[in-house]
Design a protein around this motif. Structure first.
Motif, mmCIF file in Angstrom:
data_model
loop_
_atom_site.group_PDB
_atom_site.id
_atom_site.type_symbol
_atom_site.label_atom_id
_atom_site.label_comp_id
_atom_site.label_asym_id
_atom_site.label_seq_id
_atom_site.Cartn_x
_atom_site.Cartn_y
_atom_site.Cartn_z
ATOM 1 N N LEU A 252 23.144 59.999 -0.999
ATOM 2 C CA LEU A 252 21.777 59.767 -1.472
ATOM 3 C C LEU A 252 20.951 59.155 -0.350
ATOM 4 C CD1 LEU A 252 19.565 59.473 -3.655
ATOM 5 C CD2 LEU A 252 20.659 57.335 -4.355
ATOM 6 N N LYS A 269 18.254 65.701 6.956
ATOM 7 C CA LYS A 269 18.093 66.790 5.989
ATOM 8 C C LYS A 269 19.408 67.360 5.478
ATOM 9 C CE LYS A 269 16.911 70.260 9.471
ATOM 10 N NZ LYS A 269 18.209 70.915 9.550
ATOM 11 N N SER A 271 21.504 65.396 4.041
ATOM 12 C CA SER A 271 21.898 64.479 2.970
ATOM 13 C C SER A 271 22.096 65.281 1.684
ATOM 14 C CB SER A 271 20.817 63.421 2.745
ATOM 15 O OG SER A 271 20.530 62.746 3.949
ATOM 16 N N LYS A 272 23.018 64.808 0.804
ATOM 17 C CA LYS A 272 23.279 65.581 -0.408
ATOM 18 C C LYS A 272 22.055 65.550 -1.333
ATOM 19 C CE LYS A 272 26.578 66.169 -4.155
ATOM 20 N NZ LYS A 272 26.345 65.283 -5.316
ATOM 21 N N VAL A 273 21.566 64.375 -1.630
ATOM 22 C CA VAL A 273 20.385 64.253 -2.487
ATOM 23 C C VAL A 273 19.333 63.432 -1.740
ATOM 24 C CG1 VAL A 273 19.486 63.306 -4.641
ATOM 25 C CG2 VAL A 273 21.744 64.406 -4.603
ATOM 26 N N ILE A 274 18.111 63.977 -1.709
ATOM 27 C CA ILE A 274 17.029 63.262 -1.021
ATOM 28 C C ILE A 274 15.957 62.876 -2.035
ATOM 29 C CG2 ILE A 274 15.164 63.455 0.694
ATOM 30 C CD1 ILE A 274 16.970 65.412 2.248
ATOM 31 N N VAL A 275 15.566 61.605 -1.994
ATOM 32 C CA VAL A 275 14.465 61.114 -2.811
ATOM 33 C C VAL A 275 13.338 60.720 -1.867
ATOM 34 C CG1 VAL A 275 13.709 59.219 -4.308
ATOM 35 C CG2 VAL A 275 15.950 60.272 -4.672
ATOM 36 N N VAL A 288 11.505 68.709 1.408
ATOM 37 C CA VAL A 288 12.971 68.671 1.489
ATOM 38 C C VAL A 288 13.571 67.762 0.420
ATOM 39 C CG1 VAL A 288 12.986 69.147 3.982
ATOM 40 C CG2 VAL A 288 13.067 66.779 3.172
ATOM 41 N N ALA A 289 12.706 67.108 -0.361
ATOM 42 C CA ALA A 289 13.204 66.134 -1.325
ATOM 43 C C ALA A 289 13.651 66.808 -2.620
ATOM 44 C CB ALA A 289 12.130 65.095 -1.617
ATOM 45 N N ASP A 290 14.771 66.374 -3.158
ATOM 46 C CA ASP A 290 15.211 66.855 -4.468
ATOM 47 C C ASP A 290 14.367 66.220 -5.565
ATOM 48 O OD1 ASP A 290 17.810 68.356 -3.770
ATOM 49 O OD2 ASP A 290 17.937 66.469 -2.657
ATOM 50 N N TYR A 291 14.043 64.930 -5.357
ATOM 51 C CA TYR A 291 13.210 64.219 -6.318
ATOM 52 C C TYR A 291 12.087 63.531 -5.578
ATOM 53 C CZ TYR A 291 17.361 64.991 -9.129
ATOM 54 O OH TYR A 291 18.414 65.580 -9.768
ATOM 55 N N ARG B 230 16.367 73.900 2.887
ATOM 56 C CA ARG B 230 16.491 73.056 1.710
ATOM 57 C C ARG B 230 15.385 73.433 0.755
ATOM 58 N NH1 ARG B 230 19.531 67.966 1.762
ATOM 59 N NH2 ARG B 230 19.002 67.466 -0.374
ATOM 60 N N GLN B 231 15.693 73.593 -0.483
ATOM 61 C CA GLN B 231 14.659 73.885 -1.466
ATOM 62 C C GLN B 231 13.989 72.581 -1.872
ATOM 63 O OE1 GLN B 231 13.712 76.928 -2.464
ATOM 64 N NE2 GLN B 231 15.211 77.755 -1.017
ATOM 65 N N ALA B 232 12.658 72.628 -1.957
ATOM 66 C CA ALA B 232 11.972 71.462 -2.487
ATOM 67 C C ALA B 232 12.375 71.308 -3.944
ATOM 68 C CB ALA B 232 10.461 71.633 -2.360
ATOM 69 N N GLY B 233 12.552 70.093 -4.394
ATOM 70 C CA GLY B 233 13.014 69.858 -5.757
ATOM 71 C C GLY B 233 11.861 69.649 -6.700
ATOM 72 N N ILE B 234 11.967 68.646 -7.509
ATOM 73 C CA ILE B 234 10.947 68.406 -8.533
ATOM 74 C C ILE B 234 10.253 67.076 -8.265
ATOM 75 C CG2 ILE B 234 12.123 69.737 -10.314
ATOM 76 C CD1 ILE B 234 13.021 66.892 -11.396
ATOM 77 N N VAL B 252 24.564 60.590 -8.402
ATOM 78 C CA VAL B 252 24.775 59.845 -7.165
ATOM 79 C C VAL B 252 24.607 58.333 -7.339
ATOM 80 C CG1 VAL B 252 24.276 61.703 -5.537
ATOM 81 C CG2 VAL B 252 22.387 60.341 -6.471
#
Lengths: 310, 253
Positions: A252, A269, A271-275, A288-291, B230-234, B252
């Motif tokens: 994270l 970039k 990283s598994k999950v990016i906030v 590039v952010a998941d959230y 990387r796909q942009a998320g939400i 996570v």
């Protein structure tokens, strides 16, 4: 193919980088690990437990205490004729020493390997990770630095023999004066599972510490920073994540007030999950952010800290 | 005392390069080129040493096509005294080959200090300074954030993974620059004009005694690809929603 992996350590503890670099090195063939330092027998014992190691070589000498490039290269070169591969983690120590070895061997080094396709073919990033190059290295000795964030750590439980290497250093060209190392209870940035990073939006060193650090401690996270934040003096240089700082791939990554320049993205970039938390909804970090949370970090980080506690 | 500074012409750091569709490399047509940012810091440091009276002459060297003369002029406008262009035409020169060319130039010029950028932002290799230092059998101070020079030695504070490390090197020595060593100046218009008249020597590797075999590429570039996208998320609206997603969707936390 016999490969020599240079251990990453501080004379007391073997760094997690080594187990990851070992995973890359074993793809080249049988691996010996070389521990260069002073009073570092404990490190050699730790290296001996890594799965897949044939022998641990221990070069213990006062002249190696600070792992300066000149003496380390000299010891590696004295052993090089036995090997077809020489590998180190792409840390500041590995980057400092290995090109010196490669030049003396008259071979071209392959830097920052992210994937080993076969024993002579490697993938590596160029242009801050905006392109990935596949290179074939036909040198008689492959000299390689490994971007450890891209490799899983090798297991433990083995007990390889440890054997001492005789060290006869020539007159020193450089002298160590001092280390000013950051002392931190937090996890090491390059190998942490969770990282929270701050950018220029933090506004000052004090605010960086007041806002980022409590959340980091709540998460058990390492703390990172953008180049802009480091240049502005909000965070020390060894916190910098990016093309020329540290390359990280935690589970994270929380980017706070970081716009997302390509040089920063190059460092995180994978990283598994990016906030991403940023007031500017058009900031490239959101691509590039998941959230993504479009908000003022000074409002939401204290709230995040609170919610994590409950 | 003489200082030699190596400068490379690279794609400007603000340009996002495009990978060619056929995988043969990156598309550099009509792309803005600049001096490698780390080399610009190296020039600045050398010029400051000269301004401080510690250095008499700052010599720049660039290796590449004839267009690298522009890069030399950039450094000359910052205050360096003269330039050397080693023309390798369109040959791809790897760090090892560059280090060999720099070795010859260093032997010829006999500087007390060579300053280079720690890496070029095109190939990101981070090798040349260390390799030159090895070939000369000189000490090296890489990733410098502070340089203090006196008559016989140079003290270099290095940016390392754990913080900072200070080393003292006997001269002659090689130093490579990190980002925070200094902030390079903008060249003034009069200095840009003056730089046009500063001498630039033009040499070939052969004139330095290097054959084709010495500098030909050792690595074969099989292909160049786009990195995995990387796909942009939400977007989430509240902190509570973010925490919930991290716990229950991403797993996570």
């Amino acid at each position: 193919m016999k490969t020599l992996l240079i251990a990453e350590h501080d004379n007391h503890t073997l760094s997690a980088h080594t187990a990851k670099a070992l995973t890359a090195a074993t793809k080249l063939g049988a691996v010996d690990i070389l521990v260069l330092g002073q009073d570092c027998e404990a490190v050699a014992q730790q290296a001996a437990t890594l799965a897949g190691v044939s022998t641990v070589l221990l070069a213990d000498d006062a002249g190696l205490a600070n792992q300066l490039a000149e003496p380390c290269a000299e010891v590696i070169l004295s052993l090089a004729s036995e090997y077809q591969g020489i590998v180190a983690a792409a840390t500041t120590t590995g980057k400092n020493t290995l090109p010196r070895v490669a030049a003396k061997l008259d071979v071209m080094q392959v830097s920052d390997v992210i994937e080993v396709l076969d024993e002579s073919t490697f993938k590596r990033p160029i242009y801050a990770g905006n392109a990935i190059q596949t290179v074939r290295c036909n040198e008689p000795i492959k000299v390689i630095t490994v971007r450890t964030a891209n490799f899983e750590a090798a297991g433990t439980g083995a007990s390889a023999p440890v054997s001492a290497v005789s060290v006869n250093l020539s007159a020193a060209l450089s002298e160590h004066v001092e280390d000013t190392l950051s002392v931190s209870e937090r996890p090491e940035l390059a190998t942490a599972n969770i990282i929270i990073s701050g950018g220029r939006a933090l506004g000052s060193k004090e605010q960086f510490q007041q806002v980022i650090l409590p959340v980091a401690d709540k998460l058990g996270a390492a703390v990172g920073a953008s180049r802009a934040a480091v240049d502005a003096g909000y965070a020390p240089n060894d916190w910098q994540v990016g093309q020329t700082g540290k390359i990280v791939s935690p589970q994270l990554y929380i980017a706070c007030g970081i716009s997302g320049a390509i040089q920063h993205l190059a460092g995180m970039k994978d990283s598994k999950v990016i906030v991403a938390i940023n007031t500017d909804e058009d900031a490239p970090i959101f691509q590039v952010a998941d959230y993504g949370l479009v908000a003022d970090l000074f409002e939401v980080l204290p709230e995040l800290e609170q919610q994590l506690g409950s | 005392m003489k200082v030699l500074v190596a400068v490379k012409r690279v794609v400007d750091y603000n340009v996002k390069v495009r990978v060619k569709n056929d995988g043969s490399g990156v598309d550099l047509t009509n792309v803005k080129m600049s001096i490698n940012p780390f080399d610009e810091i190296a020039v600045e440091e050398a010029v400051r040493l000269k301004e401080a009276g510690k250095v008499d002459e700052v010599v720049l060297v660039s290796i590449g096509s004839a267009k690298s003369e522009e890069t030399l002029r950039t450094g000359l406008a910052m205050g360096a005294d003269r330039g050397i262009l080693v023309n390798t035409d369109d040959l791809a020169v790897e760090p090892l080959a560059v280090a060999k060319i720099l070795q010859k130039v260093t032997e010829k010029e006999q500087p007390s200090l060579v300053i280079l950028g720690k890496q070029a932002i095109d190939d990101d290799c981070n090798q040349t300074g260390q390799m030159l230092s090895a070939l000369m059998n000189w000490p090296q101070g890489t990733f410098a954030s502070e340089v203090a020079l006196d008559d016989t030695q140079v003290t270099v504070t290095r940016e390392v993974d754990g913080g900072l490390q200070t080393v003292k090197l006997s001269l002659p020595a090689v130093v490579t620059t990190d980002l925070r060593l200094n902030e390079p100046r903008f060249a003034s218009l009069p200095n840009i004009m003056k730089a046009k008249k500063k001498p630039v020597d033009k040499l070939t590797p052969a004139e330095l005694g290097l054959g084709e075999g010495d500098i030909k590429p050792r690595l074969e570039i099989v292909q160049t690809q786009e990195p995995a996208k990387r796909q942009a998320g939400i977007k989430v609206v509240t902190v509570a929603e973010l925490v919930d997603k991290l716990k229950n969707e991403a797993g996570v936390l």
